[in-house]
Design an enzyme around this catalytic site. Structure first.
Site, short mmCIF file in Angstrom:
data_model
loop_
_atom_site.label_atom_id
_atom_site.label_comp_id
_atom_site.label_asym_id
_atom_site.label_seq_id
_atom_site.Cartn_x
_atom_site.Cartn_y
_atom_site.Cartn_z
NE ARG A 84 -4.12 -0.44 2.59
CZ ARG A 84 -5.10 -1.35 2.64
NH1 ARG A 84 -4.83 -2.62 2.60
NH2 ARG A 84 -6.34 -0.97 2.72
NE ARG A 121 -16.88 -3.77 4.08
CZ ARG A 121 -15.69 -3.49 3.56
NH1 ARG A 121 -15.10 -4.34 2.75
NH2 ARG A 121 -15.10 -2.35 3.84
NE ARG A 154 -13.55 -3.68 7.23
CZ ARG A 154 -12.79 -3.75 6.15
NH1 ARG A 154 -12.87 -4.80 5.35
NH2 ARG A 154 -11.95 -2.79 5.86
P1 AP5 Z 1 -8.43 -3.80 4.29
O1 AP5 Z 1 -9.26 -4.80 4.96
O2 AP5 Z 1 -7.47 -4.24 3.26
O3 AP5 Z 1 -9.43 -2.70 3.74
P2 AP5 Z 1 -9.48 -1.88 2.38
O4 AP5 Z 1 -8.29 -1.89 1.52
O5 AP5 Z 1 -9.91 -0.53 2.82
O6 AP5 Z 1 -10.48 -2.66 1.53
P3 AP5 Z 1 -11.91 -3.18 1.89
O7 AP5 Z 1 -11.80 -4.47 2.62
O8 AP5 Z 1 -12.75 -2.10 2.49
O9 AP5 Z 1 -12.50 -3.36 0.42
P4 AP5 Z 1 -12.21 -4.42 -0.73
O10 AP5 Z 1 -11.55 -3.73 -1.87
O11 AP5 Z 1 -11.60 -5.68 -0.22
O12 AP5 Z 1 -13.72 -4.67 -1.18
P5 AP5 Z 1 -14.71 -5.87 -0.82
O13 AP5 Z 1 -14.44 -7.01 -1.73
O14 AP5 Z 1 -14.71 -6.11 0.65
O15 AP5 Z 1 -7.61 -2.96 5.37
C1 AP5 Z 1 -8.23 -2.47 6.54
C2 AP5 Z 1 -7.22 -1.65 7.34
O16 AP5 Z 1 -6.09 -2.47 7.71
C3 AP5 Z 1 -6.56 -0.47 6.60
O17 AP5 Z 1 -7.38 0.69 6.65
C4 AP5 Z 1 -5.28 -0.30 7.41
O18 AP5 Z 1 -5.52 0.33 8.64
C5 AP5 Z 1 -4.88 -1.75 7.68
N1 AP5 Z 1 -4.03 -2.32 6.61
C6 AP5 Z 1 -4.35 -3.38 5.80
N2 AP5 Z 1 -3.35 -3.62 4.93
C7 AP5 Z 1 -2.38 -2.70 5.20
C8 AP5 Z 1 -1.11 -2.43 4.61
N3 AP5 Z 1 -0.63 -3.15 3.58
N4 AP5 Z 1 -0.39 -1.40 5.13
C9 AP5 Z 1 -0.82 -0.67 6.18
N5 AP5 Z 1 -2.05 -0.86 6.78
C10 AP5 Z 1 -2.81 -1.88 6.28
O19 AP5 Z 1 -16.08 -5.19 -1.28
C11 AP5 Z 1 -16.62 -4.10 -0.57
C12 AP5 Z 1 -18.16 -4.19 -0.60
O20 AP5 Z 1 -18.60 -4.04 -1.95
C13 AP5 Z 1 -18.68 -5.54 -0.12
O21 AP5 Z 1 -19.89 -5.38 0.55
C14 AP5 Z 1 -18.87 -6.33 -1.42
O22 AP5 Z 1 -19.86 -7.30 -1.24
C15 AP5 Z 1 -19.26 -5.22 -2.40
N6 AP5 Z 1 -18.80 -5.46 -3.77
C16 AP5 Z 1 -17.65 -6.07 -4.17
N7 AP5 Z 1 -17.53 -6.04 -5.52
C17 AP5 Z 1 -18.63 -5.39 -5.99
C18 AP5 Z 1 -19.09 -5.04 -7.29
N8 AP5 Z 1 -18.38 -5.33 -8.39
N9 AP5 Z 1 -20.27 -4.38 -7.39
C19 AP5 Z 1 -20.99 -4.04 -6.29
N10 AP5 Z 1 -20.62 -4.36 -5.02
C20 AP5 Z 1 -19.44 -5.02 -4.87
#
Ligand code: AP5
Length: 223
Positions: A84, A121, A154
């Site tokens: 990231r 979500r 979440r």
């Molecule tokens: P992390 O859990 O990785 O959160 P994020 O990157 O913010 O991503 P999300 O999990 O919110 O979204 P996603 O892209 O996975 O989407 P999803 O498939 O769930 O990290 C959380 C925290 O941890 C960070 O803020 C940080 O503090 C820390 N962290 C983690 N990694 C780190 C790193 N490398 N360095 C430093 N800190 C770190 O989908 C989202 C929603 O949309 C779901 O409800 C899903 O059902 C829906 N959805 C999915 N695809 C579609 C579509 N095509 N159309 C409509 N809805 C959809």
């Protein structure tokens, strides 16, 4: 698998890993499990996660280095949410030295759609399962499909924190993506399409970069 919060990284990474028979390694999941268990790691990262900030590069890189030293990654793995930052990307290149090339896919989705997705979500309080993106309306589901547990938002999915996570993404992660921009094993896909279309785009991109992993290998009939 790179992209902003709510881009669908976890959704697509999980299915891809299952179909390829390789582990999905999500740094967000690892950190959330640590917070839930109350471990020392969890106590260290909890506040930063709840504010929507990144945890330190050294800490997260150490976690990924350890995870990628295990035997189960020999046939490959899907990384979700790492790297990231530019220092994390450089560290991953070191970890990957001598292995097959890293394949990098960026999922792009407009900010307002990301906020809408994350706000609606629901995840299981017991097992952490995300209500499927393939459900008609995740916000109306009442129980976890896997274990029957209660569904909750979440801790970092409030509108204020999501907007902070997006700000952090544009500040720290977007420049990191340019680090990969010129590589032949880098592709951008449109994550704003319906999930099955995103999956097709992902498989087509993989097929172009690493023949044998894309639609031909997966069987178009299953899409
Ligand atoms: P992390 O859990 O990785 O959160 P994020 O990157 O913010 O991503 P999300 O999990 O919110 O979204 P996603 O892209 O996975 O989407 P999803 O498939 O769930 O990290 C959380 C925290 O941890 C960070 O803020 C940080 O503090 C820390 N962290 C983690 N990694 C780190 C790193 N490398 N360095 C430093 N800190 C770190 O989908 C989202 C929603 O949309 C779901 O409800 C899903 O059902 C829906 N959805 C999915 N695809 C579609 C579509 N095509 N159309 C409509 N809805 C959809």
């Amino acid at each position: 698998m790179l992209g902003p919060p709510g881009a669908g990284k976890g959704t697509q990474a999980e299915r891809l890993a299952r179909e390829q028979g390789v582990p999905k390694i999500s740094t967000g999941d690892i950190l959330r499990e640590a917070v839930q268990s109350g471990s020392e790691l969890g106590r260290t990262v909890r506040a930063a996660m709840e504010r929507g900030e990144l945890v330190s590069d050294d800490l997260i890189t150490g976690i990924v280095r350890d995870r990628l030293s295990r035997d189960d990654v020999g046939d490959g793995f899907v990384l979700d949410g790492f790297p990231r930052t530019v220092p994390q990307a450089r560290a991953l290149d070191h970890i990957m030295a001598g292995r097959d090339p890293l394949i990098v896919v960026e999922m792009r989705v407009p900010d307002e759609e990301l906020v809408r997705r994350v706000r609606s979500r629901r995840v299981c309080r017991v097992c952490g399962t995300n209500v499927s993106a393939f459900s008609a309306d995740p916000s109306k589901a009442s129980k976890c499909e896997r274990c029957g547990g209660e569904l909750v938002s979440r801790a970092d999915d409030s509108e204020t924190v999501v907007r902070e996570r997006l700000r952090v993404y544009w500040r720290d992660t977007r420049p990191m993506i340019e680090y990969y921009g010129d590589r032949p094993t880098f592709r951008v896909i449109d994550g704003a399409q319906p999930p099955e279309h995103v999956r097709r785009s992902l498989l087509a991109a993989l097929d172009a970069m690493a023949p044998g992993t894309g639609p031909a290998a997966q069987g178009e009939g299953r899409l």
